[in-house]
Design an enzyme around this catalytic site. Structure first.
Site, PDB file in Angstrom:
ATOM      1  N   ARG A 289      -2.871  -5.030   6.466  1.00 36.22           N
ATOM      2  CA  ARG A 289      -4.569  -5.533   7.640  1.00 36.22           C
ATOM      3  C   ARG A 289      -5.432  -4.777   7.264  1.00 36.22           C
ATOM      4  O   ARG A 289      -7.119  -5.677   7.802  1.00 36.22           O
ATOM      5  CB  ARG A 289      -4.296  -5.551   8.727  1.00 36.22           C
ATOM      6  CG  ARG A 289      -2.942  -7.331   8.964  1.00 36.22           C
ATOM      7  CD  ARG A 289      -3.264  -7.271  10.592  1.00 36.22           C
ATOM      8  NE  ARG A 289      -2.211  -8.468  10.886  1.00 36.22           N
ATOM      9  CZ  ARG A 289      -0.751  -8.834  10.637  1.00 36.22           C
ATOM     10  NH1 ARG A 289      -0.088  -7.304  10.555  1.00 36.22           N
ATOM     11  NH2 ARG A 289      -0.154  -9.719  10.800  1.00 36.22           N
TER      12      ARG A 289
ATOM     13  N   GLY B  61       1.998   3.173   2.883  1.00 40.03           N
ATOM     14  CA  GLY B  61       2.648   3.523   2.992  1.00 40.03           C
ATOM     15  C   GLY B  61       3.989   2.791   2.244  1.00 40.03           C
ATOM     16  O   GLY B  61       4.888   2.809   2.878  1.00 40.03           O
ATOM     17  N   HIS B  62       4.281   0.900   2.266  1.00 39.54           N
ATOM     18  CA  HIS B  62       4.767   0.519   1.919  1.00 39.54           C
ATOM     19  C   HIS B  62       5.856   1.387   0.513  1.00 39.54           C
ATOM     20  O   HIS B  62       6.746   1.829   0.513  1.00 39.54           O
ATOM     21  CB  HIS B  62       4.137  -0.601   0.142  1.00 39.54           C
ATOM     22  CG  HIS B  62       4.393  -1.684   2.185  1.00 39.54           C
ATOM     23  ND1 HIS B  62       2.933  -1.981   2.045  1.00 39.54           N
ATOM     24  CD2 HIS B  62       4.986  -2.336   3.296  1.00 39.54           C
ATOM     25  CE1 HIS B  62       2.817  -3.353   2.550  1.00 39.54           C
ATOM     26  NE2 HIS B  62       4.322  -3.356   3.351  1.00 39.54           N
TER      27      HIS B  62
ATOM     28  N   HIS C 214       1.047  -0.985  -0.087  1.00 39.12           N
ATOM     29  CA  HIS C 214       0.069   0.071  -0.390  1.00 39.12           C
ATOM     30  C   HIS C 214       0.782   1.455   0.082  1.00 39.12           C
ATOM     31  O   HIS C 214       2.056   1.638   0.119  1.00 39.12           O
ATOM     32  CB  HIS C 214      -1.173  -0.299   1.382  1.00 39.12           C
ATOM     33  CG  HIS C 214      -0.385  -0.196   2.458  1.00 39.12           C
ATOM     34  ND1 HIS C 214       0.803   0.406   3.674  1.00 39.12           N
ATOM     35  CD2 HIS C 214      -0.025  -1.606   3.263  1.00 39.12           C
ATOM     36  CE1 HIS C 214       1.352  -0.328   4.135  1.00 39.12           C
ATOM     37  NE2 HIS C 214       0.570  -1.253   4.525  1.00 39.12           N
TER      38      HIS C 214
END
Ligand code: PAF
Length: 289
Positions: free
Chosen positions: A193, A42-43, A40
Site C-alpha cells: 500500500r 518484505g515478501h 516487495h
C-alpha cells in the site's frame, strides 16, 4: 531450474495438486508463502527464507476479496503479476499459484473460519470481517498446497497471531514461520500500500516508525506507563497534518489485551491513515524488566 527462469504458474487447484504430487513422492519439503502480489522486499525475505529451508517453494498470489470491507481498496489494490513473476524468478521460486476468484470461492461457497479473541481487537475492530476472510483463505491455501511450512511477516503481527491460533485450534499439520519486518532505509515498513502514497505522503508516513522508535526509547529509559507512551506517540504522529489515527495500542504480545503497566515485553501497534492510505506498523518494546 536456474535463478533467472520464471516459476511455473498454475491457476487451478487440480494443476497445483498434480504438480506437487511428484515433489511429495520424492520426499521434498514444501514451503508456502501466501501473498496478495505487488511483491516487495518484505515478501521476498519470506520467499528467501522458504527457499533456504524447503526443497520446493510455492508462492500464492491472490487478492482475496473476502478480507476487504465494502469501503476498502479491493478494486484499486495493486496488481503487478508480470513484475511479481520476475521477482520470484530472481529468487528461484519453483511454483506460483495464481487462482481466479471462481477457483477459490466456487458457487455456493458458504464456509467461513472465525477465530476468537485474538482476532477481535485492533484490526479486528477497525476492519470487521477482515480476519474471517484472512483465516478462511489461509486455511484454504493450506489445504490446497499441503505445505509443511508457511511463511508470514511480522508487519501483520495480529494476522500471524490469528493464523497461529487457527493452526493450533484446528490441529493443522503445518509449521509457521513469522519473519521480521523489512523496512526502507528511512524506516518505513515495506507494504504494497505504500505505492498509493505521494512523495509528500511517503515522507509524512515516517511518523509511524518515528513514534515506534520513541516508544522503544522511552521504555529503554524506564518509562513504564502505557498511557504516557501512547500520548507521546500520538504527539509524533500528529506532526503529519493529515494523519488520522485508527489506534495506538500497547498490548500483551500474546493476547493483544491492553497492558496497565509495562513490566514485560509489550507490543506497540499502530494503524494510521496518511492521505487516506491505511498503514500499519508495530514493534516489540523490550527492556531489562
Ligand atoms: O498478508 C497478506 O498478504 C494476506 O492477508 C494473506 C495472508 C496472503 C491472505 O490473503
Amino acid at each position: 531450474m536456474t535463478d533467472s527462469s520464471r516459476p511455473k504458474v498454475v491457476t487451478t487447484v487440480a494443476e497445483l495438486r498434480d504438480t506437487l504430487a511428484s515433489v511429495r513422492r520424492a520426499g521434498g519439503k514444501i514451503g508456502l508463502v501466501p501473498t496478495m502480489g505487488a511483491l516487495h522486499e518484505g515478501h521476498l525475505s519470506l520467499v528467501r527464507r522458504a527457499k533456504a529451508e524447503c526443497d520446493y517453494t510455492v508462492v500464492s498470489i491472490y487478492v482475496n476479496p473476502s478480507q476487504f470491507g465494502p469501503q476498502e481498496d479491493l478494486g484499486s489494490y495493486p496488481r503487478t503479476l508480470e513484475a511479481d513473476l520476475d521477482a520470484l524468478a530472481g529468487c528461484g521460486v519453483e511454483l506460483a499459484f495464481v487462482p481466479v476468484d471462481q477457483e477459490v470461492y466456487g458457487q455456493g461457497h458458504a464456509t467461513w473460519v472465525e477465530v476468537g479473541s485474538v482476532a477481535e481487537p485492533l484490526e479486528g475492530q477497525c476492519r470487521p470481517g477482515h480476519f474471517c476472510g484472512v483465516a478462511t483463505i489461509v486455511l484454504k491455501l493450506f489445504n490446497m498446497v499441503g505445505a509443511e511450512v508457511a511463511y508470514f511477516g511480522q508487519k501483520d503481527y495480529q494476522q500471524a497471531l490469528v493464523i497461529r491460533r487457527m493452526v493450533e485450534d484446528l490441529d493443522l499439520p503445518i509449521e509457521l514461520r513469522v519473519c521480521p519486518i523489512v523496512r526502507e532505509a528511512d524506516g518505513l515498513a515495506m507494504s504494497s500500500r505504500n505505492a498509493y502514497l505521494s512523495l509528500g505522503g511517503r515522507q509524512r508516513a515516517l511518523v509511524l516508525y518515528r513514534s515506534l522508535q520513541l516508544a522503544s526509547e522511552l521504555v529503554r529509559q524506564g518509562q513504564r506507563d502505557p498511557r504516557t507512551i501512547a500520548e507521546r506517540m500520538r504527539a509524533v504522529i500528529t506532526t503529519a497534518e493529515d494523519a488520522r489515527i485508527d489506534y495506538i495500542a500497547l498490548v500483551d504480545p500474546d493476547t493483544l489485551e491492553p497492558v496497565g503497566r509495562i513490566t514485560s515485553p509489550t507490543l506497540a501497534a499502530l494503524a494510521v491513515r496518511i492521505e487516506n492510505t491505511r498503514l500499519i506498523d508495530n514493534c516489540l518494546l523490550n527492556a531489562e524488566f
